[in-house]
Design a protein around this motif. Structure first.
Motif, PDB file in Angstrom:
ATOM      1  N   GLU A 222     -37.272   7.522 -12.944  1.00 49.55           N
ATOM      2  CA  GLU A 222     -36.367   6.700 -12.142  1.00 49.55           C
ATOM      3  C   GLU A 222     -35.233   7.565 -11.611  1.00 49.55           C
ATOM      4  O   GLU A 222     -34.585   8.303 -12.352  1.00 49.55           O
ATOM      5  N   LEU A 223     -35.008   7.485 -10.300  1.00 50.54           N
ATOM      6  CA  LEU A 223     -33.904   8.204  -9.677  1.00 50.54           C
ATOM      7  C   LEU A 223     -32.625   7.406  -9.793  1.00 50.54           C
ATOM      8  O   LEU A 223     -32.622   6.224 -10.158  1.00 50.54           O
ATOM      9  N   GLU A 224     -31.511   8.060  -9.450  1.00 50.33           N
ATOM     10  CA  GLU A 224     -30.205   7.420  -9.597  1.00 50.33           C
ATOM     11  C   GLU A 224     -30.068   6.213  -8.689  1.00 50.33           C
ATOM     12  O   GLU A 224     -29.344   5.272  -9.006  1.00 50.33           O
ATOM     13  N   ASP A 225     -30.813   6.238  -7.540  1.00 49.79           N
ATOM     14  CA  ASP A 225     -30.720   5.090  -6.631  1.00 49.79           C
ATOM     15  C   ASP A 225     -31.644   3.942  -7.024  1.00 49.79           C
ATOM     16  O   ASP A 225     -31.759   2.957  -6.311  1.00 49.79           O
ATOM     17  N   GLY A 226     -32.338   4.070  -8.177  1.00 50.19           N
ATOM     18  CA  GLY A 226     -33.202   3.004  -8.677  1.00 50.19           C
ATOM     19  C   GLY A 226     -34.646   3.114  -8.246  1.00 50.19           C
ATOM     20  O   GLY A 226     -35.502   2.372  -8.721  1.00 50.19           O
ATOM     21  N   SER A 227     -34.967   4.062  -7.354  1.00 44.83           N
ATOM     22  CA  SER A 227     -36.346   4.237  -6.914  1.00 44.83           C
ATOM     23  C   SER A 227     -37.127   5.057  -7.932  1.00 44.83           C
ATOM     24  O   SER A 227     -36.541   5.704  -8.812  1.00 44.83           O
ATOM     25  N   ARG A 239     -31.540  13.453  -8.953  1.00 47.65           N
ATOM     26  CA  ARG A 239     -30.950  13.085 -10.248  1.00 47.65           C
ATOM     27  C   ARG A 239     -31.853  12.017 -10.879  1.00 47.65           C
ATOM     28  O   ARG A 239     -32.108  10.983 -10.276  1.00 47.65           O
ATOM     29  N   VAL A 240     -32.353  12.300 -12.080  1.00 50.84           N
ATOM     30  CA  VAL A 240     -33.285  11.405 -12.761  1.00 50.84           C
ATOM     31  C   VAL A 240     -32.666  10.852 -14.033  1.00 50.84           C
ATOM     32  O   VAL A 240     -31.792  11.484 -14.624  1.00 50.84           O
ATOM     33  N   ARG A 241     -33.146   9.624 -14.425  1.00 57.03           N
ATOM     34  CA  ARG A 241     -32.619   9.027 -15.654  1.00 57.03           C
ATOM     35  C   ARG A 241     -33.153   9.816 -16.849  1.00 57.03           C
ATOM     36  O   ARG A 241     -34.353  10.057 -16.974  1.00 57.03           O
ATOM     37  N   VAL A 242     -32.265  10.172 -17.755  1.00 53.48           N
ATOM     38  CA  VAL A 242     -32.662  10.863 -18.982  1.00 53.48           C
ATOM     39  C   VAL A 242     -32.427   9.987 -20.202  1.00 53.48           C
ATOM     40  O   VAL A 242     -32.999  10.217 -21.262  1.00 53.48           O
ATOM     41  N   SER A 244     -30.348   5.827 -21.284  1.00 57.45           N
ATOM     42  CA  SER A 244     -29.734   4.619 -20.747  1.00 57.45           C
ATOM     43  C   SER A 244     -28.380   4.938 -20.121  1.00 57.45           C
ATOM     44  O   SER A 244     -27.448   5.380 -20.807  1.00 57.45           O
ATOM     45  N   GLY A 245     -28.308   4.724 -18.798  1.00 59.53           N
ATOM     46  CA  GLY A 245     -27.042   4.940 -18.095  1.00 59.53           C
ATOM     47  C   GLY A 245     -26.712   6.384 -17.800  1.00 59.53           C
ATOM     48  O   GLY A 245     -25.635   6.667 -17.254  1.00 59.53           O
ATOM     49  N   GLU A 246     -27.590   7.328 -18.139  1.00 56.28           N
ATOM     50  CA  GLU A 246     -27.304   8.727 -17.901  1.00 56.28           C
ATOM     51  C   GLU A 246     -28.372   9.338 -16.994  1.00 56.28           C
ATOM     52  O   GLU A 246     -29.559   9.081 -17.159  1.00 56.28           O
ATOM     53  N   PHE A 247     -27.943  10.193 -16.054  1.00 54.29           N
ATOM     54  CA  PHE A 247     -28.813  10.872 -15.130  1.00 54.29           C
ATOM     55  C   PHE A 247     -28.548  12.369 -15.157  1.00 54.29           C
ATOM     56  O   PHE A 247     -27.429  12.812 -15.473  1.00 54.29           O
ATOM     57  N   SER A 248     -29.545  13.138 -14.841  1.00 56.00           N
ATOM     58  CA  SER A 248     -29.396  14.595 -14.873  1.00 56.00           C
ATOM     59  C   SER A 248     -30.001  15.188 -13.629  1.00 56.00           C
ATOM     60  O   SER A 248     -30.990  14.674 -13.089  1.00 56.00           O
ATOM     61  N   ASP A 249     -29.387  16.332 -13.150  1.00 55.57           N
ATOM     62  CA  ASP A 249     -29.892  17.006 -11.954  1.00 55.57           C
ATOM     63  C   ASP A 249     -31.185  17.765 -12.270  1.00 55.57           C
ATOM     64  O   ASP A 249     -31.370  18.273 -13.372  1.00 55.57           O
ATOM     65  N   VAL A 250     -32.054  17.794 -11.238  1.00 54.64           N
ATOM     66  CA  VAL A 250     -33.262  18.613 -11.340  1.00 54.64           C
ATOM     67  C   VAL A 250     -32.929  20.005 -10.864  1.00 54.64           C
ATOM     68  O   VAL A 250     -32.386  20.207  -9.763  1.00 54.64           O
ATOM     69  N   PHE A 251     -33.237  21.040 -11.672  1.00 52.94           N
ATOM     70  CA  PHE A 251     -32.930  22.445 -11.333  1.00 52.94           C
ATOM     71  C   PHE A 251     -34.167  23.128 -10.779  1.00 52.94           C
ATOM     72  O   PHE A 251     -35.271  22.860 -11.224  1.00 52.94           O
TER      73      PHE A 251
END
Length: 251
Positions: A222-227, A239-242, A244-251
């Protein structure tokens, strides 16, 4: 005995045997038979205008005969042949008619009373004023043709009651409602939930990450925009969900 073609005003027989006898094409004013044996006798095309018949007429032939005003009482008519015959004002009473055939016969004002009508053949009959009553078992093949009332014991099949539906148990678990659009978090293969609710196999509360864990390319995140997006389509900067409520950048 051969009486074929004879004309008789009154024909009375008691305790005699006419098995078999040729009685075809006869004209008989009144035929009275008591306790006599006419097994396999041939009455084909004969005209019988009255009388009472008792005794054995098993497998006798009355094909194409004309029978009027006659009562068969306590007679044996097993497999007797009345095919194509004309019967008018005839009564069958307390008689064994097992396997008798009336195929193609004409029946007018005929009464069937307390007979055994097992396997009686009534195919293609013409009927008027026919009644049937007091029959025992195995009558429904006759009743279906003669439109009579099959009484209790005739083997009428009644519709089986619908099976009862069990009431839902109050102890049954109620599934939790599903939130539209909610996406389950990906499960790391091999990871099990511990007794403390953590996704660890160990009992200790460790936050050390396992860098050796990988996901298949077809797994979705799940991306930060919900898609949602497949792992193989992720780009640097997504940015992906890692958790509950937290997202992390893809490197």
């Amino acid at each position: 005995s051969d009486f074929g073609g004879a004309s008789v005003g009154t024909f009375g027989v008691t305790g005699s045997s006419f098995s078999p006898a040729q009685l075809d094409d006869m004209t008989i004013g009144t035929l009275n038979v008591q306790n006599s044996d006419f097994t396999k006798a041939d009455f084909s095309r004969s005209k019988i205008n009255g009388g009472t018949l008792s005794g054995s007429f098993g497998e006798a032939m009355f094909g194409s005969a004309t029978i009027k005003g006659v009562t068969f009482k306590s007679a044996g008519l097993q497999r007797t042949n009345f095919a194509q015959a004309t019967l008018e004002d005839v009564t069958f009473m307390e008689t064994d008619m097992t396997g008798a055939t009336f195929r193609g016969a004409t029946l007018k004002d005929v009464k069937f009373m307390s007979n055994d009508m097992t396997d009686v053949d009534l195919v293609d009959i013409t009927q008027e004023g026919v009644t049937i009553e007091g029959v025992g078992e195995n009558c429904c093949n006759a009743c279906s043709v003669l439109a009579c009332e099959c009484r209790e014991g005739c083997g009428v099949v009644t519709e089986a009651p619908a099976p009862a539906t069990a009431a839902p148990s109050s102890d049954a678990e109620t599934p939790e409602p599903t939130v539209p659009g909610a996406t389950p978090e990906p499960t790391i293969p091999g990871e099990t939930e511990g007794p403390d609710g953590d996704d660890d196999d160990d009992d200790d509360d460790t936050s050390e990450e396992d860098d050796g864990v990988c996901f298949p390319a077809t797994a979705t995140v799940e991306l930060e925009d919900g898609s949602l997006k497949a792992m193989e389509h992720l780009q640097v900067g997504d940015r992906v969900r890692v958790s509950s409520g937290e997202f992390s950048d893809v490197f």
